[in-house]
Each structure stands twice: as structure tokens, then as C-alpha cells.
Design a protein around this motif. Sequence first.
Motif, mmCIF file in Angstrom:
data_model
loop_
_atom_site.group_PDB
_atom_site.id
_atom_site.type_symbol
_atom_site.label_atom_id
_atom_site.label_comp_id
_atom_site.label_asym_id
_atom_site.label_seq_id
_atom_site.Cartn_x
_atom_site.Cartn_y
_atom_site.Cartn_z
ATOM 1 N N LEU A 112 7.008 -13.574 7.529
ATOM 2 C CA LEU A 112 7.747 -12.312 7.400
ATOM 3 C C LEU A 112 9.223 -12.608 7.178
ATOM 4 N N GLN A 113 9.839 -11.753 6.421
ATOM 5 C CA GLN A 113 11.293 -11.849 6.243
ATOM 6 C C GLN A 113 11.928 -10.540 6.700
ATOM 7 N N CYS A 114 11.943 -9.521 5.838
ATOM 8 C CA CYS A 114 12.565 -8.263 6.274
ATOM 9 C C CYS A 114 11.703 -7.547 7.289
ATOM 10 N N GLY A 115 10.415 -7.839 7.307
ATOM 11 C CA GLY A 115 9.532 -7.259 8.310
ATOM 12 C C GLY A 115 9.016 -5.874 7.989
ATOM 13 N N TYR A 116 9.397 -5.326 6.854
ATOM 14 C CA TYR A 116 8.991 -3.943 6.573
ATOM 15 C C TYR A 116 7.494 -3.845 6.286
ATOM 16 N N CYS A 117 6.963 -4.842 5.577
ATOM 17 C CA CYS A 117 5.538 -4.834 5.239
ATOM 18 C C CYS A 117 4.682 -5.338 6.401
ATOM 19 N N THR A 118 5.334 -5.987 7.375
ATOM 20 C CA THR A 118 4.626 -6.794 8.363
ATOM 21 C C THR A 118 3.596 -6.029 9.199
ATOM 22 N N CYS A 151 4.061 -7.397 -0.423
ATOM 23 C CA CYS A 151 5.247 -7.889 0.256
ATOM 24 C C CYS A 151 6.213 -8.301 -0.846
ATOM 25 N N THR A 154 8.238 -12.440 0.857
ATOM 26 C CA THR A 154 7.781 -13.770 1.273
ATOM 27 C C THR A 154 7.067 -14.571 0.193
#
Lengths: 182, 797
Positions: A112-118, A151, A154
Motif C-alpha cells: 500500500l502507498q496512499c492507502g485509498y484502495c487498501t 490501485c 503500487t
Amino acid sequence: MTGVETSEAVEAEQKTSLRVVVNGTAYERVVPVRRLLSDFLRHDLGLTGTHVGCEHGVCGCCTVLVDGRATRSCLTLACQVDGLSLTTIEGVKSADGGLHPVQQALSDCHGLQCGYCTPGFVISILEVLNSPDELDLSEEGVREMISGNLCRCTGYQGIVDAVRQAAVAMGRDGDAGKGAPA
Amino acid sequence: MTSAPSFGTRVRRNEDERLLTGRGRYIDDITLEGALAVAFVRSPMASARIISVDTSQAMALEGVHLVVTCDDIEHLDTEMPLLIPDPSLTSPRTQRPLARGEVFYVGQTVAMVVADDRYVAEDAADLVEVVYEPLEAVVGVDRAVASGARSVHEGVAGNVAAHSRQRSGEPDAAFASAEHVTSVTVRVERSSAAPMEPRAVAARWDSVLGELTVWDGTQAPISVRGGLASLFGLDEHRVRVVAPDVGGGFGQKVLLFYPDEVLVPWAAVKLNRPVKYIEDRQENFLGSTHERLQVHHIELAATRDGLVTGLRDSFLHDTGAFIPYGLAVAQVAAGQIAGSYRIPNISVDFKAVYTNTVPVTPYRGCGRPHACFAIERAMDVLADDLGIDRFEIRRRNFIGTEEFPYDRPGLIFADGQPVSYDGGDYARALSLLEEALDPPAFRAEQEAARSEGRYLGLGLACYVEGTGLGPYEGGHVKVHPITGKVYVNTGLSSQGQGHATSFAQIAADEVGVSPSDVVVVEGDTGEFDWGVATFASRAAVVSGNAIRKAALIVREQIVHQASQMFEAAPEDIVIEEGKVFVQGVESRALTLAEVATMSNPLRYAFNKAAQSATQFTPAARRDGAALAEGAHPGLEATDYFSPASTTWAYGVHGAIVEVDPATFEVKVKRYVCVHDCGRMINPMIVEGQVIGGVAQGMGGAFYELLDYDAEGNLRNASLMEFLMPYATEVPRVEISHLETPSPRNPLGVKGVGEAGTIPVAAAFASAVEDALAPLLHGHLLDVPLSPTSLHAATRAG
Ligand code: FES
Ligand code: FES
């Protein structure tokens, strides 16, 4: 609930009552029939971990479990889940209350990076790893498994690795040896 | 002395746990009691006069609080700023928050509705009646500059916003004496950053304090704060701009101003209620900026041995209907046009052209992917023309390790400074790629496959990336006396790049704590308000070095304080894992919290550590004042880093693909990426940036194209039709790191945020072209490479 009460005059605002269990807690609410499940969870129940990326069923950000099945909450009306049981990201944890193996693996593998899709990925992966079906943990198999979610950050590689790590941690790696990475 | 450095190690991210458990705080997750929702009425026409706007029906709908057009928005009814002026930008046009008299693209904001919730706001927006008189739309750069084209903006003849010319060396002489000239025209299509979280703005006006708080999913909170303060006539400290968790940006979220960024705060003040605007996906395509469309005509002058002596590039840059961000995208493309090669004589001209489409601002790569596609495709064609291997021609032209710093006098980069590469080993990167892909073995495999009717291809593309642009950023480091945690602030913001970890590592190493004991707070002007923004792969370089400088000062303060407390020599003080002690007497260690408390002369003893810090303790008795002249209480420092010049990352990507000659489906068999971004703070995060960049580059190489029809309608403004790659489309990326420390900053780092994206389209075009060589008529010079375009390229004729 402000929005619900104050917009009564709008023709579209017919209401219905709804009983639902979310993450083990029972709720009873009156909602406009056109209320999306995603808006219901986020705005009415304050469970903002479920995200909205497209509102047309493509990105998977809004995925939640409805009676164990991964479901697009942006394509579902709140009134459709009457009487059902839901799991959102806020309800995902390990037995001891810490990170679930899927969550842990995503962190370990930089999935995860921005976490929005996570949250959407966590839920989609959970559905598969919890299902009794045989798993295909080959590179292609895992990519296929997560191909319902987008995503933009990532490049998916960390997520693919995380699925495999989580499968091992959950004892679902019977098939892990099949099909080495391309 | 400190603990083992975390710099250079794969530290797990500090931000993950929150984001993995649904505790992220994106703008729409922030509860503002009584918040109203905004919807916009957007133009359905690409070019039209507005005859009338009737808001009465919308206003009459229950739950509607405000419906406004340009006539109602007071001082905001003005053209938004031109952010980066340039002498060659002779006809700048920027947008008004709400259209006045005329619309210039489909999606332009015409009226704003504020209502109880978004459902009602959208109902009301549908009830606003706008009568348009359609005008002929100008779509496509080629059409826009064709003679007789209508002007998008009155008074801008030929639709040329800017015409820029730059020269380095003697290009005309180089071409006059060239033994060979290769010329190609390449085209990179229009695309969108399409972050998973669309843009969002919320605002709250505090009428008691006269303070405006704006939550903005922006990459540039401090700049937005300055702009809003100016627009609203408030002192800067009365405006607080917070960029909380932001779901990806990639450039699209750095523009001041999008209409909503000024109208939402305005409505919040006007109504004295919190107001939110949460962009939906369609609006993200129609109302947030695009990028990428450029058409380059590039020529290389060369010797018969393939030594490139001159480059001439002339390109058209589609800037859409307005040019708020100035020439950045085109300027970066121009500055990097010669890529990794020596090429001493360069001429580069561009025109920035208006069309009736969504405005263009930087998107991950910002001109670099375009320039890379032009030079790398031209190098492949030159190699083919001269019968030289594609690896070999590059090797012959690379800038050598001994030639750095390598200047291109006459070329100006996007930071206004002359182009000057700082260092690296370009040939070594290429060798690593060769080792990984083994071209001779591949050629044998390719031949065998062809005899079975299978088409394999190998392609490559080199790139450079000017990163870490100025002007400056700051770092603030403070040890908190209660928790002992080290707080770090900087002025830019994160959209997923992992600043809360990388910056923590930098501070942790200097101060002597573990990265998990460092709390990074950024993107909030209430916490730190000097700085610029996150763009141009600059955060690690500029903020990273600023934070290091501040942390070094704090370290000095800790050592000084501890040496007094222990009555020991400063050089004997050890800071390790948050403990401070005299070398050899770890048993008497103090915690950082205690040292921080002691560094602040106290009157009141509120806890145990505070007892010994009060002015009544024997240890505190001293001659004169508790704080020496010029000293300050606490362990805290602020410092800044302002790079004198850009740092240049570089690398080379290579791909092996198989193309189905019937369906033109492209299967990626290998994707190898060799890159050098200087010293790496956290290789895991670096790899994430590179791989994510490759995926975005793949979108541009094969799938993503914003499809405007001749009337200026965007035909694919949804994720259903704008094809972003899923996991099934993206290959596993193999990465090799090179680490040449940049001589231009103390940490030796270079940026990496955009690198992954830059060469991808060029590498795939090279590979697919190699695969289909027996079937192709000419070269593949346009991306995306769709099955349709590949089919067309292989058709006889
Ligand atoms: S928000 Fe539901 S699928 Fe995108
Ligand atoms: S981590 Fe940002 S969209 Fe997936």
C-alpha cells in the motif's frame, strides 16, 4: 442523519427502515430508499474506512463483505442489505485484536502507498482466503484473484506478494508451489 | 555515537497500520458537524456562448442553500492566477471559478449549488437551466494550429499561447555537416493521473476568531494557504490549510486554484457553515487537469558510426483551454530532450497550444515521458537506419562518468536554472540491463519462436530525470518532553510516498532514536508554514536535507544538555535508541523525554522529570538567568535546504514481450528496470515508487487515452472506458539499483517519484516493434499501442 431528515420534501426521498449487523454490531435505521450502501456505511454509521473511488462498480475501493461475499457497496442500495450481516475494514483484525494476517502482509510487502484502495483489497483478498475453494497461488492466479480492484500507486507487485504471505500465514498455501513467478 | 543507521534499510512504514485498519483520514472521512455539500453545474459544450442561466427552480428545491453563478461570487469573479509566468508565454489565459459569458471545455464550472447533502445538490444542479449558443470546437493540437483554425480565445491568433526556442551549441552547423540525419514524428496521447481518491475540499469559517480552515486534498497546502489568504484579504495566520491523508496525487492535485478550492471556502464564509465538495469520478475526468498530449518532430544528425552530433526537436504541446500552470510540462520536456546522451548541439522549439479541452498541468513525469519517448524512439530508428545494434548506439553516445557535471549551456530547466547533470554511470546501467536480459540468448529464442509463428521482441529505453527542484523546503524537529517522541514537520505533503517513514528515518538517525519513535506531521499550515509543495520528485531531496539539518542541530542540543547534566565532556555523550548516557555508564541513562524536560527551565513540577527541571533544584542553580542570552528552551530546531541545482536520476528499462499476430495482444514476459536515484533512504519505498511508476507508464503505453470527439466531448470519462491497468495487465518488475551519491546535497539523494513512469512507453514501443518487425511497415511512433493501432501498422500499404 441530517441529510435524511431535511430533504424529506424531495420526491425521491421515500424512506424505508433497515436492520443490519455490521462488524458484529446491530443497527436499526430509517434511510431514503436511494441511499447507497457506501454512503450509509460512511455517513450514517461513520465507518469511513470503506472508500469510494468511482461509484460505478469498477475500482473496488468500496468493497465490503455481505454475508461473507465481497460486494460493491457503491452498486448496492442500503435497503438491499436489510437483515444481512456485513464486515467492513473496521471489523477486520486478528484474533488478538492486532493486524489480521492479510493486513500484516500488506504492510510487510509494501502493498500500500496512499492507502485509498487498501480497504477494498483487504476485503477482496479476505473473501478468497476465507473461502473453502481451492486457491491458485501462482503469479497469474494471484493477479487474477485481485483483478477486481484498481490501485493507482503500487503497481500491484507488493499486493501479489502479500496475498501469498497471508495465504501461508493462514495455512492456505497448499498450492503455493504451483506456477513460479513469470 | 548512535544506533545502527536506519537510512538505507527497509524500514516498515509508520503510516501503514492506520491505513490498513480503516483509520485513514481522507477529506470525506472528516466529520464536520452540519456540513453542506456542493455540486457543480458543468458545461456540456466544448465551446459556446452562455445566453442565460436560470437558477430559480434549483433555488426553490427544499434543502438547497445557495445556487450561484459568476454574478454572485463577488471578488472571486476574476481570472485565477497564472502560477508560473514566462517571457515566452505571450498569451496566457486562465480560468474563472465560474464561467462568465462563454465556456471553453466540456466540464467547465458554470454554477455552484450548496445543499444539505450531495444527493439534493445534484438534484438541484439538474434544475439549473443554462442556454448556450454553440461555437465551433477546436480539438486536437494539429487542428488548432492549422491555418484557418478558429481561435479558442479571442485575440490568440493560431491558438499559440507560447512559442519557446532554445539552443545549445551549434545545431545548424551540426546538421549542415551531418553524415546522416534521422527524423521521426512521435505522438504521446492525452491522459489523466486518475488518482484513486478524486479531489476534495472542505472548509469551515470560524466567525468568532475570524479564521478559515480549509481541508484540501492538495499537494501544495502552503501555497494554497498563501493564495487563499490573498484572495480573501486575510492575514496568512488566519487561514489554515490542511492536506490530511490524500489518496494519490501524481501532479493532478497541485494547482491553484481549481474552482472548488476557492468557491468552497467562499461558501463556508458566506453561509457560516462547513461546506464540502467531494469530486466524483466523472468530475475528476472533466474538471481536474489532464496531461501528456505532445507531438514531437525530432531529428538527429549523426556520423555513419552512430555518434549523434546534433538534435533538432520541434513540438506541439496541447495545453487545453487554459494554461494556469504556465509552461512547466513543455519546459521540462525541452530541457530533457537529449536524454542520457552527450549530443553537444541542440535546438528545441515548442508551441503551447490552446484547444477546447480540459486544461493541462503536470502529471507524473511532467514532460519527461514525452521527451523520453521522442529521443528514445529516434535513437532506435537511427540505430536501424545505420545498421547498428540498439544497445550499442546508446553506449556510443552516453555521457561518460568523467564528464560530470555535464552542462547543456543555453537550455533552461523548469526551475529556471541551466541544465546541468550531476553524475552517474549510464554505461554501467546499460550493462546491467544487458546482463539481465542477455540479448544474444534472446535473439536465438526470438528466431526459434518466429519459425513457429510466434513474435517475441526485446526493447529498451534510457532516461534521465531532473529531480529535487528548488526553491527550498524546511524541516522542524522537536523532542517532546512528555513522550520523548521526536516530532518532525515539513511544509509539503504526502499522497502515498511514505514521507512519515523516510523522513522519520532521516531524523531518527541524526537524533539517535528508532524511526517508529519519530512522528512526522506534514501538510498542515497550522504546524509548519514555510515551504512549497510536493512535485518534481523533490520531497526526499529538498525536505529530506532540511530535516537532516534541523535534526543535527537538535542532536547538538541534546549532547550539550546531557553533558551539563552528567558533567561530562560532550564527546563522551551517547544517544542510542532514545537513551542518553555517558559512554560506559549506560546504567545511568536518561530518557530523551527527561533531557527534553531538563532543557526547559521550569517553575512548576508537574511530573518526575519536571521536578529536577524546576528552578529550585540544586542542579538548576546557576549564576544569572536560567536561559543564557540567545538560548531557547527545549530541544527544537528549524532549518532549511535550498538546492543550488537539480539532481539528475537516470536509468534504463528493458522489456521482452510476445505479441499475438492475430489479436495484437501483448504479453510482457520480462520487465527489467535499472535505476540510480542516488543514495536510497528506504529501498522498499523506492521500489514501490518505481514499480508503481511502471504500472502507470504501462497505462500510457497500451491503454490510457482520453478520447475526445470532434465536438470536444470526452467519450470515456469513466473508469469503465478509460482503461487503467489492473494487476492482470501489469508484469512483475525486476529492479537493479545503482547508487551514485548526488554531489549536490549532503544526503546524496536524488528523487525517484517519477522515474518509473518515464521510459515505459518508449521501452514497450521498442519491444513491440522488435517483435512485429517482420510484419510492420515503418516504426511504432505513437502511444498508446492499442490492438487497433498495431493492426493498422502491420497492414500492407
Ligand atoms: S466505488 Fe464502488 S467500485 Fe468504485
Ligand atoms: S495505494 Fe494508492 S491507490 Fe492503491
